[in-house]
Design a protein around this motif. Structure first.
Motif, PDB file in Angstrom:
ATOM      1  N   THR A 104       0.903  -1.169  -0.053  1.00  0.00           N
ATOM      2  CA  THR A 104      -0.165   0.213   0.047  1.00  0.00           C
ATOM      3  C   THR A 104       0.998   1.240  -0.062  1.00  0.00           C
ATOM      4  O   THR A 104       2.048   1.321   0.341  1.00  0.00           O
ATOM      5  CB  THR A 104      -0.890   0.023   1.187  1.00  0.00           C
ATOM      6  N   ARG A 105       0.302   2.106  -0.145  1.00  0.00           N
ATOM      7  CA  ARG A 105       0.968   3.622  -0.187  1.00  0.00           C
ATOM      8  C   ARG A 105       1.682   3.669   1.239  1.00  0.00           C
ATOM      9  O   ARG A 105       2.548   4.161   1.446  1.00  0.00           O
ATOM     10  CB  ARG A 105       0.031   4.794  -0.634  1.00  0.00           C
ATOM     11  N   GLU A 106       0.699   3.424   2.207  1.00  0.00           N
ATOM     12  CA  GLU A 106       1.416   3.330   3.599  1.00  0.00           C
ATOM     13  C   GLU A 106       2.538   2.708   3.787  1.00  0.00           C
ATOM     14  O   GLU A 106       3.324   3.214   4.495  1.00  0.00           O
ATOM     15  CB  GLU A 106       0.295   3.222   4.569  1.00  0.00           C
ATOM     16  N   ASP A 107       2.608   1.461   3.115  1.00  0.00           N
ATOM     17  CA  ASP A 107       3.789   0.638   3.327  1.00  0.00           C
ATOM     18  C   ASP A 107       4.927   1.160   2.793  1.00  0.00           C
ATOM     19  O   ASP A 107       6.036   1.179   3.349  1.00  0.00           O
ATOM     20  CB  ASP A 107       3.529  -0.780   2.700  1.00  0.00           C
ATOM     21  N   LEU A 108       4.764   1.710   1.489  1.00  0.00           N
ATOM     22  CA  LEU A 108       5.869   2.563   0.774  1.00  0.00           C
ATOM     23  C   LEU A 108       6.336   3.645   1.654  1.00  0.00           C
ATOM     24  O   LEU A 108       7.564   3.957   1.632  1.00  0.00           O
ATOM     25  CB  LEU A 108       5.516   3.195  -0.424  1.00  0.00           C
ATOM     26  N   ALA A 109       5.403   4.549   2.227  1.00  0.00           N
ATOM     27  CA  ALA A 109       5.878   5.762   3.034  1.00  0.00           C
ATOM     28  C   ALA A 109       6.543   5.246   4.291  1.00  0.00           C
ATOM     29  O   ALA A 109       7.445   5.870   4.631  1.00  0.00           O
ATOM     30  CB  ALA A 109       4.464   6.153   3.623  1.00  0.00           C
ATOM     31  N   ILE A 110       6.306   4.148   4.851  1.00  0.00           N
ATOM     32  CA  ILE A 110       6.892   3.626   6.040  1.00  0.00           C
ATOM     33  C   ILE A 110       8.296   3.359   5.656  1.00  0.00           C
ATOM     34  O   ILE A 110       9.323   3.564   6.241  1.00  0.00           O
ATOM     35  CB  ILE A 110       6.128   2.631   6.804  1.00  0.00           C
ATOM     36  N   PHE A 111       8.236   2.583   4.529  1.00  0.00           N
ATOM     37  CA  PHE A 111       9.761   2.174   3.962  1.00  0.00           C
ATOM     38  C   PHE A 111      10.612   3.246   3.644  1.00  0.00           C
ATOM     39  O   PHE A 111      11.994   3.246   4.023  1.00  0.00           O
ATOM     40  CB  PHE A 111       9.460   1.275   2.612  1.00  0.00           C
ATOM     41  N   LYS A 112      10.134   4.381   3.136  1.00  0.00           N
ATOM     42  CA  LYS A 112      10.787   5.488   2.696  1.00  0.00           C
ATOM     43  C   LYS A 112      11.392   6.055   3.915  1.00  0.00           C
ATOM     44  O   LYS A 112      12.687   6.507   4.230  1.00  0.00           O
ATOM     45  CB  LYS A 112      10.115   6.556   1.914  1.00  0.00           C
ATOM     46  N   VAL A 113      10.668   6.335   4.978  1.00  0.00           N
ATOM     47  CA  VAL A 113      11.111   6.857   6.468  1.00  0.00           C
ATOM     48  C   VAL A 113      12.345   6.021   6.956  1.00  0.00           C
ATOM     49  O   VAL A 113      13.134   6.552   7.188  1.00  0.00           O
ATOM     50  CB  VAL A 113      10.065   7.307   7.426  1.00  0.00           C
ATOM     51  N   GLU A 114      12.063   4.659   6.811  1.00  0.00           N
ATOM     52  CA  GLU A 114      12.919   4.006   7.406  1.00  0.00           C
ATOM     53  C   GLU A 114      14.464   3.772   6.646  1.00  0.00           C
ATOM     54  O   GLU A 114      15.672   3.805   7.268  1.00  0.00           O
ATOM     55  CB  GLU A 114      12.710   2.386   7.520  1.00  0.00           C
ATOM     56  N   LEU A 115      14.060   4.139   5.182  1.00  0.00           N
ATOM     57  CA  LEU A 115      15.439   3.967   4.404  1.00  0.00           C
ATOM     58  C   LEU A 115      16.124   5.174   4.821  1.00  0.00           C
ATOM     59  O   LEU A 115      17.697   5.109   4.798  1.00  0.00           O
ATOM     60  CB  LEU A 115      14.933   3.725   3.228  1.00  0.00           C
ATOM     61  N   PHE A 116      15.621   6.530   4.702  1.00  0.00           N
ATOM     62  CA  PHE A 116      16.252   7.590   4.931  1.00  0.00           C
ATOM     63  C   PHE A 116      16.932   7.765   6.257  1.00  0.00           C
ATOM     64  O   PHE A 116      17.961   8.393   6.395  1.00  0.00           O
ATOM     65  CB  PHE A 116      15.093   8.844   4.821  1.00  0.00           C
ATOM     66  N   LYS A 117      16.185   7.349   7.144  1.00  0.00           N
ATOM     67  CA  LYS A 117      16.844   6.806   8.679  1.00  0.00           C
ATOM     68  C   LYS A 117      18.271   6.316   8.465  1.00  0.00           C
ATOM     69  O   LYS A 117      19.193   6.685   9.173  1.00  0.00           O
ATOM     70  CB  LYS A 117      15.857   6.204   9.542  1.00  0.00           C
ATOM     71  N   GLU A 118      18.281   5.079   8.069  1.00  0.00           N
ATOM     72  CA  GLU A 118      19.228   4.182   7.751  1.00  0.00           C
ATOM     73  C   GLU A 118      20.489   4.950   7.007  1.00  0.00           C
ATOM     74  O   GLU A 118      21.682   5.112   7.353  1.00  0.00           O
ATOM     75  CB  GLU A 118      19.233   3.154   7.259  1.00  0.00           C
ATOM     76  N   LEU A 119      19.991   5.593   5.916  1.00  0.00           N
ATOM     77  CA  LEU A 119      21.033   6.387   5.155  1.00  0.00           C
ATOM     78  C   LEU A 119      21.737   7.513   5.934  1.00  0.00           C
ATOM     79  O   LEU A 119      22.981   7.718   5.782  1.00  0.00           O
ATOM     80  CB  LEU A 119      20.478   6.978   4.044  1.00  0.00           C
ATOM     81  N   ARG A 120      20.789   8.081   6.820  1.00  0.00           N
ATOM     82  CA  ARG A 120      21.531   9.295   7.552  1.00  0.00           C
ATOM     83  C   ARG A 120      22.529   8.646   8.725  1.00  0.00           C
ATOM     84  O   ARG A 120      23.454   9.487   8.809  1.00  0.00           O
ATOM     85  CB  ARG A 120      20.149  10.035   8.277  1.00  0.00           C
ATOM     86  N   GLU A 121      22.090   7.612   9.193  1.00  0.00           N
ATOM     87  CA  GLU A 121      23.089   6.895  10.188  1.00  0.00           C
ATOM     88  C   GLU A 121      24.380   6.570   9.412  1.00  0.00           C
ATOM     89  O   GLU A 121      25.661   6.747  10.160  1.00  0.00           O
ATOM     90  CB  GLU A 121      22.435   5.419  10.747  1.00  0.00           C
ATOM     91  N   VAL A 122      24.409   5.764   8.158  1.00  0.00           N
ATOM     92  CA  VAL A 122      25.409   5.479   7.610  1.00  0.00           C
ATOM     93  C   VAL A 122      26.405   6.666   7.134  1.00  0.00           C
ATOM     94  O   VAL A 122      27.334   6.682   7.312  1.00  0.00           O
ATOM     95  CB  VAL A 122      25.107   4.650   6.240  1.00  0.00           C
ATOM     96  N   ILE A 123      25.571   7.774   6.684  1.00  0.00           N
ATOM     97  CA  ILE A 123      26.460   8.846   5.956  1.00  0.00           C
ATOM     98  C   ILE A 123      27.186   9.551   7.467  1.00  0.00           C
ATOM     99  O   ILE A 123      28.115  10.043   7.586  1.00  0.00           O
ATOM    100  CB  ILE A 123      25.387   9.945   5.321  1.00  0.00           C
ATOM    101  N   GLY A 124      26.318   9.539   8.645  1.00  0.00           N
ATOM    102  CA  GLY A 124      26.809  10.186   9.550  1.00  0.00           C
ATOM    103  C   GLY A 124      28.013   9.532  10.327  1.00  0.00           C
ATOM    104  O   GLY A 124      28.911  10.244  10.751  1.00  0.00           O
ATOM    105  N   SER A 125      27.978   8.239  10.126  1.00  0.00           N
ATOM    106  CA  SER A 125      29.222   7.495  10.738  1.00  0.00           C
ATOM    107  C   SER A 125      30.451   7.452   9.854  1.00  0.00           C
ATOM    108  O   SER A 125      31.542   7.202  10.512  1.00  0.00           O
ATOM    109  CB  SER A 125      28.906   6.078  10.914  1.00  0.00           C
ATOM    110  N   HIS A 126      30.291   7.975   8.587  1.00  0.00           N
ATOM    111  CA  HIS A 126      31.458   8.180   7.597  1.00  0.00           C
ATOM    112  C   HIS A 126      31.371   9.744   7.157  1.00  0.00           C
ATOM    113  O   HIS A 126      31.030   9.920   5.901  1.00  0.00           O
ATOM    114  CB  HIS A 126      31.229   7.273   6.678  1.00  0.00           C
ATOM    115  N   PRO A 127      31.968  10.640   7.987  1.00  0.00           N
ATOM    116  CA  PRO A 127      32.109  11.882   7.483  1.00  0.00           C
ATOM    117  C   PRO A 127      32.852  11.875   5.847  1.00  0.00           C
ATOM    118  O   PRO A 127      33.794  11.160   5.529  1.00  0.00           O
ATOM    119  CB  PRO A 127      32.827  12.839   8.310  1.00  0.00           C
TER     120      PRO A 127
END
Length: 91
Positions: free
Chosen positions: A7-30
């Protein structure tokens, strides 16, 4: 084998989780600074004017490489200069 429906809700949740993980990876490797910087970047970094940068080239304070009409500065040379002389003031 059952088909799953997203559903669109599933995709929205996935997007939020993906961006959260990307921020963590980018933040740990300046981000590593680029090896070569242009004049405007060096002026901003050292907080100096165009004239001061030109004088630094002329008197050999800061090494540079000219390719075509562009002047490039080695980031390591700038770091050494900043360490040796401390902060600069705009002229």
């Amino acid at each position: 084998m059952a088909a799953e429906i997203l559903t669109r809700e599933d995709l929205a949740i996935f997007k939020v989780e993906l961006f959260k993980e990307l921020r963590e990876v980018i933040g740990s490797h300046p981000a590593q600074p680029r090896k070569w910087l242009k004049s405007y970047e060096v002026k901003d970094l050292l907080n100096i004017s165009s004239g001061t940068l030109q004088n630094m080239r002329i008197n050999g304070t800061l090494a540079y490489t000219k390719i075509g009409g562009l002047i490039f500065y080695d980031y390591e040379d700038i770091q050494k200069l900043m360490t040796a002389t401390g902060p600069h003031k705009r002229s």
